[in-house]
Scaffold this motif. Sequence first.
Motif: not given
Length: 302
Positions: A160-168, A182-186, A210-219
Amino acid sequence: MHDLTVQIFNIQRFSVDDGPGIRTTVFFKGCPLSCIWCHNPESHRREPELMYNAQKCIGCGACTTVCDHGGHAVSEAGHTLDRTNCIGCGACAGICPTKAVEMAGREESIESILKEVLADKIFYEQSGGGMTVSGGEPLYQPAAVTALCRAAKEAGLHVAMETCGFASETVVRSIAPWVDLFLFDYKAPSDVHESLTGVPQKPILDTLALLSALGKDVILRCPVIPGCNDTDGHFSDIVALAKRYDNIREVHLEPYHPLGISKLEQLGREVRYDNRSFLDANALQTRTEEMTQQCGKTVRIS
């Protein structure tokens, strides 16, 4: 790639709040954001930093015997730390008997981190856990975090990865195959996002799409900060995101706590959000129940 090193500030074993099951969380150092409420300010800069806790100091003077740059002084008035003379070598931290002086951050190899993570593999298998990379922002060290996540996946771990999502987009696409969740910070509404975090919101929303388009699970993980983002409009935005993307499995509201204030003081930095109060737990619980009904997905306090 395994000759890469990683700048981290902690490895927390037996974590139960950073993904499913029992996990080991690796905290990466460095972050492109500067959230005013951050409870891990020692993660902001990639290089190791000196933290000084005056309440732990006994005035023994041990630090002065190993500091050749005039960073420490002990007199009848007590201990003083001159950060302008400190070069961050960590010699004082190594000799301090009470841990009043400590270094936040260290460099480790992929192999050494993975070895420590794999030591608890039996607990991951029994609980459905694994490894979580957090921070700071792990994507701030893209090559290193990709190598670590790939090695963990090849060793059979859930990642799992906690991320703020600020990346290319390139970085996100590179890491995505090696992350299960992905543990995605909003963090905040668009109109105040940059003033509260130091960066615009759009690149973060682009990553979520993008993570949605890639079909990746997100919390979706959403800090709730008094006077900053605890508004009806922000909670409505969270519900709208949860409804928009099928890959968002749950929403976690994360109540503010003032732990970061004392850490900023120990780092010798300015406290920009000096709020030492806590949110009303009952009101926040009521909010989660309302949001669960609105978006049709589990919304809980974490």
